[in-house]
Design a protein around this motif. Structure first.
Motif, PDB file in Angstrom:
ATOM      1  N   LYS A   1       0.839  -1.189   0.000  1.00 15.10           N
ATOM      2  CA  LYS A   1       0.000   0.000   0.000  1.00 15.10           C
ATOM      3  C   LYS A   1       0.875   1.240   0.000  1.00 15.10           C
ATOM      4  O   LYS A   1       1.640   1.454   0.943  1.00 15.10           O
ATOM      5  CB  LYS A   1      -0.919   0.022   1.220  1.00 15.10           C
ATOM      6  N   PRO A   2       0.726   2.100  -1.007  1.00 13.92           N
ATOM      7  CA  PRO A   2       1.535   3.326  -1.041  1.00 13.92           C
ATOM      8  C   PRO A   2       1.242   4.250   0.141  1.00 13.92           C
ATOM      9  O   PRO A   2       2.123   4.979   0.593  1.00 13.92           O
ATOM     10  CB  PRO A   2       1.126   3.961  -2.373  1.00 13.92           C
ATOM     11  N   ASP A   3      -0.022   4.195   0.655  1.00 11.10           N
ATOM     12  CA  ASP A   3      -0.379   5.068   1.770  1.00 11.10           C
ATOM     13  C   ASP A   3       0.396   4.723   3.038  1.00 11.10           C
ATOM     14  O   ASP A   3       0.501   5.536   3.950  1.00 11.10           O
ATOM     15  CB  ASP A   3      -1.885   4.963   2.057  1.00 11.10           C
ATOM     16  N   LEU A   4       0.908   3.494   3.088  1.00 13.90           N
ATOM     17  CA  LEU A   4       1.638   3.075   4.290  1.00 13.90           C
ATOM     18  C   LEU A   4       3.047   3.659   4.327  1.00 13.90           C
ATOM     19  O   LEU A   4       3.733   3.559   5.346  1.00 13.90           O
ATOM     20  CB  LEU A   4       1.705   1.549   4.342  1.00 13.90           C
ATOM     21  N   GLU A   5       3.466   4.273   3.238  1.00 15.56           N
ATOM     22  CA  GLU A   5       4.803   4.861   3.190  1.00 15.56           C
ATOM     23  C   GLU A   5       4.995   5.911   4.278  1.00 15.56           C
ATOM     24  O   GLU A   5       6.062   6.006   4.890  1.00 15.56           O
ATOM     25  CB  GLU A   5       5.034   5.492   1.817  1.00 15.56           C
ATOM     26  N   ILE A   6       3.936   6.676   4.557  1.00 18.09           N
ATOM     27  CA  ILE A   6       4.035   7.729   5.565  1.00 18.09           C
ATOM     28  C   ILE A   6       4.262   7.142   6.950  1.00 18.09           C
ATOM     29  O   ILE A   6       4.940   7.741   7.795  1.00 18.09           O
ATOM     30  CB  ILE A   6       2.762   8.607   5.543  1.00 18.09           C
ATOM     31  N   VAL A   7       3.720   5.941   7.187  1.00 17.05           N
ATOM     32  CA  VAL A   7       3.915   5.288   8.488  1.00 17.05           C
ATOM     33  C   VAL A   7       5.386   4.962   8.700  1.00 17.05           C
ATOM     34  O   VAL A   7       5.954   5.232   9.768  1.00 17.05           O
ATOM     35  CB  VAL A   7       3.055   4.008   8.586  1.00 17.05           C
ATOM     36  N   PHE A   8       6.019   4.402   7.691  1.00 14.52           N
ATOM     37  CA  PHE A   8       7.426   4.039   7.815  1.00 14.52           C
ATOM     38  C   PHE A   8       8.322   5.279   7.894  1.00 14.52           C
ATOM     39  O   PHE A   8       9.357   5.258   8.567  1.00 14.52           O
ATOM     40  CB  PHE A   8       7.849   3.150   6.644  1.00 14.52           C
ATOM     41  N   ARG A   9       7.907   6.348   7.229  1.00 14.69           N
ATOM     42  CA  ARG A   9       8.683   7.588   7.319  1.00 14.69           C
ATOM     43  C   ARG A   9       8.682   8.123   8.748  1.00 14.69           C
ATOM     44  O   ARG A   9       9.733   8.475   9.291  1.00 14.69           O
ATOM     45  CB  ARG A   9       8.119   8.641   6.347  1.00 14.69           C
ATOM     46  N   TRP A  10       7.499   8.189   9.340  1.00 17.40           N
ATOM     47  CA  TRP A  10       7.414   8.669  10.725  1.00 17.40           C
ATOM     48  C   TRP A  10       8.078   7.681  11.682  1.00 17.40           C
ATOM     49  O   TRP A  10       8.708   8.082  12.665  1.00 17.40           O
ATOM     50  CB  TRP A  10       5.954   8.872  11.118  1.00 17.40           C
ATOM     51  N   LEU A  11       7.925   6.387  11.404  1.00 16.25           N
ATOM     52  CA  LEU A  11       8.513   5.370  12.284  1.00 16.25           C
ATOM     53  C   LEU A  11      10.034   5.477  12.307  1.00 16.25           C
ATOM     54  O   LEU A  11      10.675   5.178  13.319  1.00 16.25           O
ATOM     55  CB  LEU A  11       8.083   3.980  11.820  1.00 16.25           C
ATOM     56  N   GLY A  12      10.617   5.920  11.191  1.00 15.29           N
ATOM     57  CA  GLY A  12      12.071   6.112  11.148  1.00 15.29           C
ATOM     58  C   GLY A  12      12.547   7.162  12.129  1.00 15.29           C
ATOM     59  O   GLY A  12      13.697   7.110  12.583  1.00 15.29           O
ATOM     60  N   PHE A  13      11.688   8.111  12.482  1.00 11.95           N
ATOM     61  CA  PHE A  13      12.037   9.113  13.485  1.00 11.95           C
ATOM     62  C   PHE A  13      11.605   8.680  14.892  1.00 11.95           C
ATOM     63  O   PHE A  13      12.300   8.937  15.877  1.00 11.95           O
ATOM     64  CB  PHE A  13      11.357  10.454  13.155  1.00 11.95           C
TER      65      PHE A  13
END
Length: 399
Positions: free
Chosen positions: A1-13
């Motif tokens: 899911k492309p929408d899940l990309e934002i989750v991994f971006r925030w999770l990286g911080f």
């Protein structure tokens, strides 16, 4: 899911911040000072997370992105304050000429397993939300996030207990005083269980209203997942600070192995049950993961220290929670159309008064009652002196 990309971006911080906050908060307890750890990691972080999330909901940003933003800033602010606290307690850490000769093999053999255990624990706590975000709709992910925020109260209380007992356990282990370790673990576990059962009763009676009033009517659908998560958290808090005890007595490798097993259970069960049963399945998989981790941890602790924190008073606490919870549901059925904050507040006060009375009558010993009175008196004494001084000043002004 492309929408899940934002989750991994925030999770990286978020993940590095959560680990850094835990390390800094733990460092402040080395000097036997637990107030910084309790205030920053156990109170400020969850309080800010809920507060930021509510503010974003009020301003129309109750989406998954808003939830992630609230988590990020709830870790960022306490971490910055934790850096200041560490420098205040240990000013020598900022001196470039400090000699860190203690950085040896023994330190790393302790620190690395403990650090990875914390990392895997963070992945467990976040994994269920990632699974929901990937396999279910955005609305379901938002509802599950809300239920997780409510159930986080249990973890906050347990974390506070851990922050208090961890430096004491470390000191007693250095003195080979297993008897006192057993005593402290048993007392903290029993009282954690009492508090956890009380919270469970409150959520059982008013959980649906808390979700709908706090987040919106559509979030009331998260009541059943909330109850499943709350039950698991009762098991969690009912096993006490066993992860801290295992790490502090040198069993960090065993705890690391347990967290790895729990993470595997979380991923496999999470995917299977979420795909089939939605967020109810996710909450079931999360609950099973929590119970597996802490039952295995308790079994491991029993191999090292012959500890049994439970007795007849623990059974009475469970019986009291069942009776009072049943009465609360009966009250709920008598007034089925009451959904406002007034009902939530009144029912919570009634349930709290009933459970506290049950504990006071059937569970707490005479010695424990004396200790409680002493603690309340010590907290009330500064307030009493302040009021007396104000009264004297007013009398003098009137004269």
């Amino acid at each position: 899911k492309p929408d899940l990309e934002i989750v991994f971006r925030w999770l990286g911080f978020i993940l590095p911040l959560s680990i850094l906050l835990h390390v800094l908060a733990s460092a402040t307890t080395v000097s036997q000072t637990t107030r910084f750890a309790v205030l920053l990691e156990e109170f400020a972080q969850p309080f800010l997370q809920i507060s930021f999330w509510l503010v974003l909901v009020l301003f129309g940003n109750g989406s998954l992105d808003g939830a992630l933003r609230s988590v990020f800033f709830s870790y960022l602010v306490p971490t910055a304050l934790a850096v200041i606290a560490v420098i205040r307690i240990f000013p020598e850490v900022v001196h470039s000429d400090s000699n860190y000769s203690f950085l040896n093999r023994d330190l790393f053999s302790f620190a690395l397993p403990a650090s990875f255990a914390i990392l895997f624990g963070s992945l467990i706590s976040w994994g269920d939300r990632l699974i929901v975000g990937y396999f279910r709709s955005a609305s379901e992910a938002g509802i599950y996030q809300a239920t997780s925020l409510v159930s986080i109260v249990f973890a906050t209380i347990l974390s506070g207990i851990k922050a208090v007992v961890s430096p004491v356990i470390a000191r007693l282990h250095s003195q080979s005083d297993n008897h006192r370790i057993t005593e402290i673990y048993s007392i903290s576990t029993r009282w954690g269980l009492y508090i956890g059962l009380c919270l469970f009763v409150l959520i059982l009676v008013s959980g649906k209203e808390l979700l709908s009033l706090g987040f919106g009517e559509q979030y009331a659908a998260g009541y059943i997942p909330l109850m499943i998560l709350a039950f698991a958290q009762v098991i969690n808090i009912g096993t006490g600070p066993l992860d801290v005890v295992l790490i502090m007595i040198g069993r960090q490798r065993e705890w690391l192995a347990i967290t790895i097993k729990a993470l595997l259970v979380s991923v496999v069960l999470g995917i299977l049950l979420t795909v089939r049963y939605g967020i109810i399945g996710t909450s079931i998989s999360t609950s099973i993961t929590v119970m597996v981790a802490f039952i295995l941890g308790f079994t491991q602790l029993r191999k090292v220290i012959l500890v049994n924190p439970y007795n007849i008073r623990s059974v009475l606490a469970v019986v009291g929670a069942v009776i009072i919870g049943g009465l609360g549901l009966l009250l709920r059925s008598i007034f089925p159309n009451q959904h406002g904050w007034l009902f939530v507040v009144l029912s919570s006060i009634i349930m709290l008064a009933c459970f506290v009375s049950w504990v006071g009558i059937f569970i707490v010993t005479k010695e424990e009652k004396q200790k409680i009175v002493e603690v309340i008196t010590s907290f009330a004494k500064p307030i009493t002196l302040f009021v007396e001084q104000k009264a004297i000043s007013s009398d003098r002004t009137g004269e």
